[in-house]
Design a protein around this motif. Structure first.
Motif, mmCIF file in Angstrom:
data_model
loop_
_atom_site.group_PDB
_atom_site.id
_atom_site.type_symbol
_atom_site.label_atom_id
_atom_site.label_comp_id
_atom_site.label_asym_id
_atom_site.label_seq_id
_atom_site.Cartn_x
_atom_site.Cartn_y
_atom_site.Cartn_z
ATOM 1 N N VAL A 1 2.710 9.358 10.100
ATOM 2 C CA VAL A 1 1.343 9.466 9.576
ATOM 3 C C VAL A 1 1.218 8.904 8.168
ATOM 4 C CG1 VAL A 1 1.507 11.830 8.655
ATOM 5 C CG2 VAL A 1 -0.702 10.939 9.473
ATOM 6 N N ASP A 2 2.257 9.055 7.345
ATOM 7 C CA ASP A 2 2.193 8.536 5.972
ATOM 8 C C ASP A 2 2.152 7.011 5.966
ATOM 9 O OD1 ASP A 2 2.538 11.178 4.515
ATOM 10 O OD2 ASP A 2 4.319 11.147 5.789
ATOM 11 N N GLN A 3 2.895 6.399 6.882
ATOM 12 C CA GLN A 3 2.856 4.933 7.002
ATOM 13 C C GLN A 3 1.484 4.462 7.457
ATOM 14 O OE1 GLN A 3 6.121 3.122 9.220
ATOM 15 N NE2 GLN A 3 7.361 4.932 8.802
ATOM 16 N N VAL A 4 0.918 5.168 8.444
ATOM 17 C CA VAL A 4 -0.405 4.797 8.960
ATOM 18 C C VAL A 4 -1.459 4.971 7.867
ATOM 19 C CG1 VAL A 4 -2.181 5.332 10.682
ATOM 20 C CG2 VAL A 4 0.231 5.292 11.349
ATOM 21 N N ALA A 5 -1.357 6.035 7.069
ATOM 22 C CA ALA A 5 -2.285 6.235 5.952
ATOM 23 C C ALA A 5 -2.127 5.119 4.924
ATOM 24 C CB ALA A 5 -2.066 7.599 5.311
ATOM 25 N N ALA A 6 -0.886 4.698 4.661
ATOM 26 C CA ALA A 6 -0.647 3.581 3.724
ATOM 27 C C ALA A 6 -1.271 2.297 4.254
ATOM 28 C CB ALA A 6 0.851 3.403 3.483
ATOM 29 N N VAL A 7 -1.182 2.087 5.568
ATOM 30 C CA VAL A 7 -1.817 0.920 6.190
ATOM 31 C C VAL A 7 -3.326 0.981 5.968
ATOM 32 C CG1 VAL A 7 -2.386 -0.175 8.404
ATOM 33 C CG2 VAL A 7 -0.022 0.443 7.897
ATOM 34 N N GLU A 8 -3.921 2.158 6.173
ATOM 35 C CA GLU A 8 -5.369 2.317 5.994
ATOM 36 C C GLU A 8 -5.775 2.025 4.546
ATOM 37 O OE1 GLU A 8 -7.788 4.402 8.121
ATOM 38 O OE2 GLU A 8 -6.491 4.386 9.883
ATOM 39 N N ILE A 9 -5.008 2.532 3.594
ATOM 40 C CA ILE A 9 -5.287 2.305 2.172
ATOM 41 C C ILE A 9 -5.222 0.816 1.855
ATOM 42 C CG2 ILE A 9 -4.311 2.629 -0.158
ATOM 43 C CD1 ILE A 9 -3.389 5.468 0.957
ATOM 44 N N LEU A 10 -4.137 0.178 2.281
ATOM 45 C CA LEU A 10 -3.949 -1.241 1.986
ATOM 46 C C LEU A 10 -4.981 -2.101 2.698
ATOM 47 C CD1 LEU A 10 -2.406 -3.498 0.615
ATOM 48 C CD2 LEU A 10 -0.734 -3.408 2.479
ATOM 49 N N GLN A 11 -5.255 -1.817 3.964
ATOM 50 C CA GLN A 11 -6.234 -2.619 4.699
ATOM 51 C C GLN A 11 -7.615 -2.516 4.052
ATOM 52 O OE1 GLN A 11 -5.228 -4.609 7.529
ATOM 53 N NE2 GLN A 11 -7.122 -5.566 6.842
ATOM 54 N N GLY B 1 0.845 -1.190 0.000
ATOM 55 C CA GLY B 1 0.000 0.000 0.000
ATOM 56 C C GLY B 1 0.876 1.234 0.000
ATOM 57 N N VAL B 2 0.475 2.250 -0.766
ATOM 58 C CA VAL B 2 1.290 3.453 -0.913
ATOM 59 C C VAL B 2 0.418 4.694 -0.710
ATOM 60 C CG1 VAL B 2 2.796 4.757 -2.475
ATOM 61 C CG2 VAL B 2 2.756 2.255 -2.585
ATOM 62 N N ASP B 3 0.870 5.569 0.177
ATOM 63 C CA ASP B 3 0.234 6.867 0.386
ATOM 64 C C ASP B 3 1.195 7.921 -0.138
ATOM 65 O OD1 ASP B 3 -1.714 8.764 1.495
ATOM 66 O OD2 ASP B 3 -0.098 9.253 2.900
ATOM 67 N N VAL B 4 0.822 8.592 -1.232
ATOM 68 C CA VAL B 4 1.700 9.554 -1.896
ATOM 69 C C VAL B 4 1.386 10.960 -1.409
ATOM 70 C CG1 VAL B 4 2.446 10.496 -4.115
ATOM 71 C CG2 VAL B 4 1.715 8.116 -3.958
ATOM 72 N N GLY B 5 2.416 11.654 -0.956
ATOM 73 C CA GLY B 5 2.286 13.052 -0.560
ATOM 74 C C GLY B 5 3.300 13.900 -1.297
ATOM 75 N N MET B 6 3.227 15.193 -1.114
ATOM 76 C CA MET B 6 4.177 16.100 -1.766
ATOM 77 C C MET B 6 5.587 15.946 -1.199
ATOM 78 S SD MET B 6 2.747 17.870 -4.126
ATOM 79 C CE MET B 6 3.913 19.190 -4.346
ATOM 80 N N VAL B 7 5.687 15.616 0.091
ATOM 81 C CA VAL B 7 6.978 15.563 0.763
ATOM 82 C C VAL B 7 7.408 14.143 1.081
ATOM 83 C CG1 VAL B 7 8.231 16.322 2.833
ATOM 84 C CG2 VAL B 7 6.574 17.848 1.756
ATOM 85 N N ARG B 8 6.447 13.292 1.460
ATOM 86 C CA ARG B 8 6.759 11.921 1.873
ATOM 87 C C ARG B 8 5.815 10.918 1.227
ATOM 88 N NH1 ARG B 8 6.988 15.215 6.128
ATOM 89 N NH2 ARG B 8 4.815 14.816 6.629
ATOM 90 N N VAL B 9 6.277 9.668 1.186
ATOM 91 C CA VAL B 9 5.479 8.552 0.673
ATOM 92 C C VAL B 9 5.462 7.480 1.750
ATOM 93 C CG1 VAL B 9 5.321 6.771 -1.113
ATOM 94 C CG2 VAL B 9 6.173 9.050 -1.700
ATOM 95 N N GLY B 10 4.270 7.129 2.222
ATOM 96 C CA GLY B 10 4.134 6.061 3.206
ATOM 97 C C GLY B 10 3.975 4.726 2.502
ATOM 98 N N VAL B 11 4.601 3.698 3.070
ATOM 99 C CA VAL B 11 4.551 2.361 2.470
ATOM 100 C C VAL B 11 4.106 1.363 3.541
ATOM 101 C CG1 VAL B 11 5.860 0.568 1.259
ATOM 102 C CG2 VAL B 11 6.440 2.976 0.907
ATOM 103 N N PRO C 1 2.813 -1.192 8.720
ATOM 104 C CA PRO C 1 3.693 -0.172 8.142
ATOM 105 C C PRO C 1 5.074 -0.729 7.817
ATOM 106 C CG PRO C 1 3.371 0.198 10.504
ATOM 107 C CD PRO C 1 2.509 -0.959 10.130
ATOM 108 N N VAL C 2 5.685 -0.175 6.775
ATOM 109 C CA VAL C 2 7.045 -0.580 6.380
ATOM 110 C C VAL C 2 8.010 0.581 6.561
ATOM 111 C CG1 VAL C 2 8.518 -1.330 4.461
ATOM 112 C CG2 VAL C 2 6.248 -2.308 4.733
ATOM 113 N N CYS C 3 7.744 1.691 5.880
ATOM 114 C CA CYS C 3 8.672 2.816 5.940
ATOM 115 C C CYS C 3 8.002 4.070 5.386
ATOM 116 C CB CYS C 3 9.949 2.521 5.162
ATOM 117 S SG CYS C 3 9.700 2.293 3.389
#
Length: 191
Positions: free
Chosen positions: A133-143, A13-23, A35-37
């Motif tokens: 927060v980006d990792q947690v958002a990626a978890v939410e997207i993937l879940q 799961g990937v959460d794309v932001g302007m500054v960071r990407v949650g995985v 969460p991964v990174c």
């Protein structure tokens, strides 16, 4: 893959932001997202995309879900366009590297709001949120994606189609960058 089926195995799961990407990543059974990174965005050199590609290969992922941040009304915004572009570039890089892993866009309305709420409930202040927060958002997207797959017993999300013209413009991926033996201890580098 016929209807009533979806890929089984590790999903990203990937959460794309302007500054960071949650995985985030799922277990092999597709039950739990963790969460991964958090990767720092590198729009000029696509270093974040290269690291994400390396994670996909290293984890032997079978599918990638990129969050699509639509407005509450369902309309699209500049953030939606950014996520679509990121997903398309990732699909192109996977194709160029001959990694047969589909990329799908999944509606992520309110995932960041939900992620911040979860972090507040866990006792973290807003300064501490930025780190994870980006990792947690990626978890939410993937879940959300893997739960929908299980419930509907079919694949979900909007498939991202590789654009041959864009892949000619995207930075090439060397075999060194995909060499698993070189990436095994690279977790610190990604953060």
């Amino acid at each position: 893959m016929s209807s009533g089926e979806y890929p089984r195995g590790v999903k990203i799961g990937v959460d794309v932001g302007m500054v960071r990407v949650g995985v985030a990543v799922s277990d092999r059974d597709g039950l739990i997202a963790t969460p991964v990174c958090t990767l720092n965005r590198d729009i000029r050199k696509n270093r974040d995309l290269r690291l994400l590609l390396r994670n996909i290969v290293e984890l032997a992922a079978v599918e990638v879900f990129v969050g699509l941040p639509r407005n509450l009304s369902g309309t699209e915004s500049a953030s939606t366009a950014m996520a679509r572009s990121y997903a398309a570039t990732l699909a192109d890089m996977l194709s160029e590297a001959r990694v047969d892993v589909p990329v799908r866009l999944i509606d992520e309305r309110l995932s960041s709001v939900s992620a911040h709420r979860s972090l507040r409930q866990a006792g973290l202040n807003s300064r501490q949120h930025r780190k994870v927060v980006d990792q947690v958002a990626a978890v939410e997207i993937l879940q959300h994606a893997i739960d929908m797959q299980r419930n509907l017993e079919r694949d979900v999300g909007e498939p991202v189609v590789q654009d041959r013209r864009r892949s000619l413009e995207s930075p090439s991926v060397s075999s060194e960058e995909l060499d698993i033996s070189q990436t095994h201890s690279g977790r610190k580098e990604e953060q």
